[in-house]
Design a protein around this motif. Sequence first.
Motif, PDB file in Angstrom:
ATOM      1  N   UNK A   1       0.805  -1.222   0.000  1.00  0.00           N
ATOM      2  CA  UNK A   1       0.000   0.000   0.000  1.00  0.00           C
ATOM      3  C   UNK A   1       0.842   1.279   0.000  1.00  0.00           C
ATOM      4  N   UNK A   2       1.963   1.339   0.760  1.00  0.00           N
ATOM      5  CA  UNK A   2       2.761   2.573   0.720  1.00  0.00           C
ATOM      6  C   UNK A   2       3.333   2.885  -0.661  1.00  0.00           C
ATOM      7  N   UNK A   3       3.363   1.886  -1.556  1.00  0.00           N
ATOM      8  CA  UNK A   3       3.835   2.124  -2.919  1.00  0.00           C
ATOM      9  C   UNK A   3       2.722   2.621  -3.822  1.00  0.00           C
ATOM     10  N   UNK A   4       1.527   2.799  -3.240  1.00  0.00           N
ATOM     11  CA  UNK A   4       0.420   3.376  -3.984  1.00  0.00           C
ATOM     12  C   UNK A   4      -0.464   2.386  -4.720  1.00  0.00           C
ATOM     13  N   UNK A   5      -0.339   1.088  -4.420  1.00  0.00           N
ATOM     14  CA  UNK A   5      -1.167   0.085  -5.089  1.00  0.00           C
ATOM     15  C   UNK A   5      -1.691  -0.905  -4.059  1.00  0.00           C
ATOM     16  N   UNK A   6      -2.825  -1.560  -4.401  1.00  0.00           N
ATOM     17  CA  UNK A   6      -3.301  -2.634  -3.546  1.00  0.00           C
ATOM     18  C   UNK A   6      -2.612  -3.931  -3.950  1.00  0.00           C
TER      19      UNK A   6
ATOM     20  N   UNK B   1      -3.459  -5.416  -7.559  1.00  0.00           N
ATOM     21  CA  UNK B   1      -2.811  -4.672  -8.639  1.00  0.00           C
ATOM     22  C   UNK B   1      -1.314  -4.948  -8.662  1.00  0.00           C
ATOM     23  N   UNK B   2      -0.708  -4.962  -7.478  1.00  0.00           N
ATOM     24  CA  UNK B   2       0.727  -5.231  -7.398  1.00  0.00           C
ATOM     25  C   UNK B   2       1.054  -6.609  -7.935  1.00  0.00           C
ATOM     26  N   UNK B   3       0.256  -7.596  -7.573  1.00  0.00           N
ATOM     27  CA  UNK B   3       0.513  -8.955  -8.045  1.00  0.00           C
ATOM     28  C   UNK B   3       0.460  -9.023  -9.572  1.00  0.00           C
ATOM     29  N   UNK B   4      -0.510  -8.355 -10.168  1.00  0.00           N
ATOM     30  CA  UNK B   4      -0.612  -8.354 -11.623  1.00  0.00           C
ATOM     31  C   UNK B   4       0.591  -7.718 -12.290  1.00  0.00           C
ATOM     32  N   UNK B   5       1.043  -6.592 -11.757  1.00  0.00           N
ATOM     33  CA  UNK B   5       2.205  -5.924 -12.333  1.00  0.00           C
ATOM     34  C   UNK B   5       3.471  -6.744 -12.140  1.00  0.00           C
ATOM     35  N   UNK B   6       3.594  -7.362 -10.988  1.00  0.00           N
ATOM     36  CA  UNK B   6       4.759  -8.208 -10.722  1.00  0.00           C
ATOM     37  C   UNK B   6       4.773  -9.428 -11.644  1.00  0.00           C
ATOM     38  N   UNK B   7       3.619 -10.031 -11.830  1.00  0.00           N
ATOM     39  CA  UNK B   7       3.528 -11.193 -12.713  1.00  0.00           C
ATOM     40  C   UNK B   7       3.926 -10.828 -14.141  1.00  0.00           C
TER      41      UNK B   7
ATOM     42  N   UNK C   1      13.820  -4.912  -8.040  1.00  0.00           N
ATOM     43  CA  UNK C   1      12.982  -5.258  -9.179  1.00  0.00           C
ATOM     44  C   UNK C   1      11.509  -5.269  -8.797  1.00  0.00           C
ATOM     45  N   UNK C   2      11.230  -5.712  -7.591  1.00  0.00           N
ATOM     46  CA  UNK C   2       9.867  -5.697  -7.065  1.00  0.00           C
ATOM     47  C   UNK C   2       9.299  -4.278  -7.113  1.00  0.00           C
ATOM     48  N   UNK C   3      10.036  -3.338  -6.534  1.00  0.00           N
ATOM     49  CA  UNK C   3       9.561  -1.955  -6.490  1.00  0.00           C
ATOM     50  C   UNK C   3       9.444  -1.357  -7.883  1.00  0.00           C
ATOM     51  N   UNK C   4      10.403  -1.658  -8.755  1.00  0.00           N
ATOM     52  CA  UNK C   4      10.357  -1.125 -10.120  1.00  0.00           C
ATOM     53  C   UNK C   4       9.172  -1.701 -10.898  1.00  0.00           C
ATOM     54  N   UNK C   5       8.873  -2.985 -10.683  1.00  0.00           N
ATOM     55  CA  UNK C   5       7.743  -3.604 -11.373  1.00  0.00           C
ATOM     56  C   UNK C   5       6.422  -3.022 -10.899  1.00  0.00           C
TER      57      UNK C   5
ATOM     58  N   UNK D   1       5.979  -0.077  -9.835  1.00  0.00           N
ATOM     59  CA  UNK D   1       5.876   1.268 -10.418  1.00  0.00           C
ATOM     60  C   UNK D   1       5.788   1.231 -11.942  1.00  0.00           C
ATOM     61  N   UNK D   2       5.801   0.034 -12.501  1.00  0.00           N
ATOM     62  CA  UNK D   2       5.707  -0.186 -13.949  1.00  0.00           C
ATOM     63  C   UNK D   2       6.826   0.517 -14.716  1.00  0.00           C
ATOM     64  N   UNK D   3       8.027   0.438 -14.155  1.00  0.00           N
ATOM     65  CA  UNK D   3       9.173   0.994 -14.863  1.00  0.00           C
ATOM     66  C   UNK D   3       9.566   0.074 -16.010  1.00  0.00           C
ATOM     67  N   UNK D   4      10.122   0.601 -17.088  1.00  0.00           N
ATOM     68  CA  UNK D   4      10.485  -0.232 -18.241  1.00  0.00           C
ATOM     69  C   UNK D   4      11.726  -1.079 -17.973  1.00  0.00           C
TER      70      UNK D   4
END
Length: 414
Positions: free
Chosen positions: A330-335, A338-344, A386-390, A392-395
């Motif tokens: 949550x402190x990264x701004x996502x639930x 959503x985080x799991x989807x971006x990480x996957x 990598x977790x945090x970058x993913x 945040x959807x960084x390229x």
Amino acid sequence: MPVTTEQPPAVGADALRREDPQMAEVLLAEAERQASGLQLIAAENFTSPAVLEALGSPLANKYAEGYPGARHHGGCELVDVAERIAIDRAKALFGAEHANVQPHSGSSAVLAAYAALLRPGDTVLAMGLPFGGHLTHGSPANFSGRWFDFVGYGVDPESGLIDYEQVEALARSHQPKAIVCGSIAYPRHIDYAAFRDIADHVGAYLIADAAHPIGLVAGGAAPSPVPYADVVCATTHKVLRGPRGGLILCGAELAQRIDRAVFPFTQGGAQMHTIAAKAVAFGEAATPAFTAYAHDVVANARILAEALAAAGCVISTGGTDTHLILADPAPLGVDASTARGRLSAAGLVLDTCALPHGDSRGLRLGTAAVTTQGMTDAEMVRIAGLFAEAVREEPGVREEVRALVGRFPPYQVE
């Protein structure tokens, strides 16, 4: 009967590709998926090639209802040897008087433990599902919640730790027939002695559901429930690094009840290829190399938890004693969803789970698989990055994940 001149079917590495190319493609694609991403699911690991070989062995053809020396089918002389080896290795590995290696899963093991000790309608005290309890700990969608009267204990809302005073108060109030200690999302060691004391005070059986920590127990990296629990239920995958399956440990006085609860009460024929693979895994777990591995799993988890906290996540209980981490993104701004989807999408595979405070969900990570691959502290720090970058959807994250795993492949191709 017509006479055939056909040769027996050929076996070997290319048999599936020849006979069923569609399914072969699925298996090859799954191997590629595992070899190109970070497998951070706490309940998963990579078995050894020897375990995989046992799983694909001719023992898969053998029907073997019953137990060694008392089968309902002929031709079981050799599978009896395999099962006795598995039993003896499990007993030696965990210091147990009796081991049943036939349960098909951890849930099957728990079902058999309940069947051996309880009757429908009995009261059972277990960790509540919102705090990390398993489906077999009283979920209304599971046999446990339909057949027994479950009372759930929780954790301290501030620390996230088991509230043993609450457990004792609930036990005295409800007088359960059994108390279950164990969780799918508790990152700290369980005080089995405290649970034993509470169970003794109310005359309850103590069942330890050690599906997650049993591999750490085997490697001496976590306390053992065996000296304290009447019955220990476990899985043989996860940190133990064996095939998917279950295991029950108990004292000699309950051995016959447990065995009858597994077969014929809750299961039919044993899966002998899986039992052979369990025996291989138990043998591997008895080595100094596995002891070092188990301690490395915990060390990696602690480093990863610290690095995730530094990246902005809130870590449940402030850290971990095991292979398992609960992180709130949550402190990264996502639930969590959503985080799991971006990480996957970036190749970091993990789970969501209930958090011990409030009604929110978090992320559950484990370090068993990446430790098997040989990753250490530097890689744990980078995984957190990598977790945090993913999130945040960084390229470029997916490419870097693929490159990292390429340096630590789960299997060497011969």
